[in-house]
Structures are given as structure tokens and as C-alpha cells.
Design a protein around this motif. Structure first.
Motif, PDB file in Angstrom:
ATOM      1  N   ALA A 145       2.806  13.683  76.386  1.00 25.03           N
ATOM      2  CA  ALA A 145       1.753  12.705  76.097  1.00 25.03           C
ATOM      3  C   ALA A 145       1.836  11.514  77.044  1.00 25.03           C
ATOM      4  N   VAL A 146       3.058  11.092  77.376  1.00 21.34           N
ATOM      5  CA  VAL A 146       3.233   9.976  78.317  1.00 21.34           C
ATOM      6  C   VAL A 146       2.794  10.390  79.718  1.00 21.34           C
ATOM      7  N   ARG A 147       3.176  11.591  80.137  1.00 16.25           N
ATOM      8  CA  ARG A 147       2.758  12.075  81.464  1.00 16.25           C
ATOM      9  C   ARG A 147       1.232  12.159  81.553  1.00 16.25           C
ATOM     10  N   PRO A 177      -7.158   5.941  73.953  1.00 11.96           N
ATOM     11  CA  PRO A 177      -6.696   6.936  72.977  1.00 11.96           C
ATOM     12  C   PRO A 177      -5.463   7.708  73.426  1.00 11.96           C
ATOM     13  N   LEU A 178      -5.337   7.977  74.724  1.00 12.74           N
ATOM     14  CA  LEU A 178      -4.162   8.712  75.189  1.00 12.74           C
ATOM     15  C   LEU A 178      -2.899   7.878  75.037  1.00 12.74           C
ATOM     16  N   SER A 179      -3.013   6.567  75.247  1.00 13.75           N
ATOM     17  CA  SER A 179      -1.864   5.679  75.061  1.00 13.75           C
ATOM     18  C   SER A 179      -1.455   5.636  73.602  1.00 13.75           C
ATOM     19  N   ARG A 189      -2.476  13.629  65.174  1.00  9.82           N
ATOM     20  CA  ARG A 189      -2.111  12.923  66.412  1.00  9.82           C
ATOM     21  C   ARG A 189      -3.111  11.820  66.728  1.00  9.82           C
ATOM     22  N   LYS A 190      -3.524  11.145  65.680  1.00 13.87           N
ATOM     23  CA  LYS A 190      -4.391   9.978  65.782  1.00 13.87           C
ATOM     24  C   LYS A 190      -3.884   8.945  64.783  1.00 13.87           C
TER      25      LYS A 190
END
Length: 267
Positions: free
Chosen positions: A239-241, A211-213, A104-105
Motif C-alpha cells: 500500500a505504501v509503494r 485515499p491511497l494514503s 480497507r477504508k
């Protein structure tokens, strides 16, 4: 400062700031993959997955002749000499691919020369592929009597389409970098001497973004790589929330208004 650790099983693991690097280090054999290299590659990527300081992962080959030129045929006598050995080998290969594809990177393949067979499969695991202008690509399965599994064919199909899948597999010939670019197999072709001048700033730029985006987009890409009926949208939605509830969302807006570089903390 970059740090690197050499493995006796021909793998290098390096941290360049916020960028993790896995280098397939068997240049005498054009970085051909052994069973141990598949296993250690999976472990290296899994370690980066758990390292909150790492925000982007680069896969590359040692030397200037090859990314990865397939499997190490000299190891076949011991590693793929029976049905049982082949099953063990194939499980290690599948575990590597699953780990990279589900990381997830963001991932980048730095392709510097031959990218053949299993090497091309590794490159296809990456989100972005940048290659030097002397790179060569091929899947020589038809020259070796090897049956290529459905998932491997489908992954290539999703990237280049049926007509190029057919040409790549049916002819088993080598394609040059420009042909690979036309197919959509690589994002960019750059002069060999400029590969690092393009690659590392790109990786650093990605690692410097929120990084979250980035992870929210990666969550969608992971699902989109699956057949539509297998999509699980709970991960991308969550992930968007998480982005909109984060400190980084506030930091991004504040930095924009203050005309400064944001300091994202993945919180």
C-alpha cells in the motif's frame, strides 16, 4: 445529494457524496440487532468496500435514543433457541465484524445514545468513535449469563486496557460518555445537538484526503489489531509503494506548491 434505500429488515444504506452510511433502523427497540440486520449490515459494508466512489464509511443508529442497544431479545425464541440456531447466529455476527474490521477504508461510529452489548462491539469495529454527551455504554453479559468470546474481550482490551475491561465486564453497569472518554473508548464527546456538526465534516474531511494514503495507514491498523505473530506486512508495504507510484502523490505535491485544494483520484 444523499440517497437512501430502506430495507424491510430494518437497515438503511445511504451515500452522502463520498461517504457511505449504514444506519441500524429499529428505533422502537433502540436499534437492537436481529439475524437479518447482521447479515444485511455485512452486505452493505461489503458493497461499500467494492465502491471506488466511497472513501469513508459511517455506522450509526436511527433516531436519537440509541446507536445499537445489543441483540433483539424478542427474536431469541426463533433465532437463538438451539445450539444449531446459535451457531448460525454467531456466524452471521462474526461475518459482520470481520467485514467491518477488514474494510480497507476508514470507518467512523456515530454514537447517539445507548451503545450496549453487541452495539458496543459494533462501535469497537470502527476506527474512530464520536458520541453525543448523553450516550451510555455497557456490556451486560454478566447480568444475562452470557459467555463473552475471547476475540471480543481482546478487542476491547486492546482499546481500553485490562483494568477497564475488568470493570466493564465484572460490573455489567452502564458507563456515561465522559467515563467512556476517560477510558479511551471514544475519541470525542460532543453535545447532542452538535453531533452532526462534528461528525459529517470529519467524515467529509477524511473522504477528501488522498485515499491511497489513508488506505496505507488502514492496512497497518488491520495488521496491528492482530497478535504480533500473525502480522502480514506485505499488505501495508504494498500500500505504501502504491502511494509513491501514484498520480495522487504528484497531485498532492503540485497542489501544495500551487496553494490549491488537491483533486485526488485514487490512481
Amino acid at each position: 445529494m444523499a440517497t437512501a434505500e430502506a430495507s424491510e429488515n430494518r437497515l438503511l444504506v445511504e451515500r452522502r457524496g463520498r461517504v457511505g452510511v449504514v444506519t441500524f433502523n429499529n428505533p422502537a427497540k433502540h436499534n437492537a440487532m436481529s439475524l437479518d440486520m447482521w447479515r444485511e449490515g455485512r452486505e452493505a459494508v461489503a458493497t461499500f468496500a467494492e465502491d471506488d466512489e466511497i472513501r469513508c464509511v459511517v455506522l450509526t443508529g436511527a433516531g436519537d435514543k440509541a446507536f445499537v442497544a445489543g441483540a433483539d431479545i424478542s427474536k431469541f425464541e426463533n433465532e437463538r433457541s438451539s445450539v444449531e440456531h446459535i451457531e448460525v447466529y454467531n456466524e452471521a455476527v462474526a461475518d459482520f465484524h470481520d467485514t467491518v474490521q477488514n474494510l480497507r477504508k476508514p470507518t467512523i461510529a456515530r454514537i447517539n445514545g445507548y451503545c450496549i452489548g453487541g452495539g458496543l462491539a459494533i462501535a469497537l469495529d470502527a476506527d474512530i468513535r464520536i458520541c453525543s454527551d448523553d450516550s451510555r455504554f455497557a456490556v451486560p453479559a454478566a447480568k444475562l449469563g452470557i459467555g463473552y468470546a475471547f476475540e471480543g474481550v481482546r478487542r476491547l482490551y486492546d482499546i481500553v486496557g485490562p483494568q477497564f475491561v475488568a470493570e466493564i465486564f465484572y460490573t455489567a453497569r452502564q458507563f456515561d460518555a465522559e467515563e467512556a472518554r476517560i477510558m479511551g473508548l471514544v475519541n470525542r464527546v460532543v453535545p447532542k445537538a452538535e453531533l452532526d456538526d462534528v461528525l459529517w465534516p470529519l467524515a467529509d474531511r477524511i473522504a477528501g484526503n488522498a485515499p491511497l494514503s489513508v488506505q496505507a495507514v488502514k492496512a497497518s491498523l488491520i495488521e496491528l489489531a492482530k497478535p504480533q505473530g500473525d502480522w502480514d506486512l506485505s499488505q501495508p508495504d504494498e500500500a505504501v509503494r502504491k502511494c509513491f507510484g501514484s498520480n495522487d502523490y504528484k497531485e498532492g505535491r503540485t497542489a501544495f506548491m500551487e496553494k490549491r485544494t488537491p483533486n485526488f483520484t485514487a490512481t
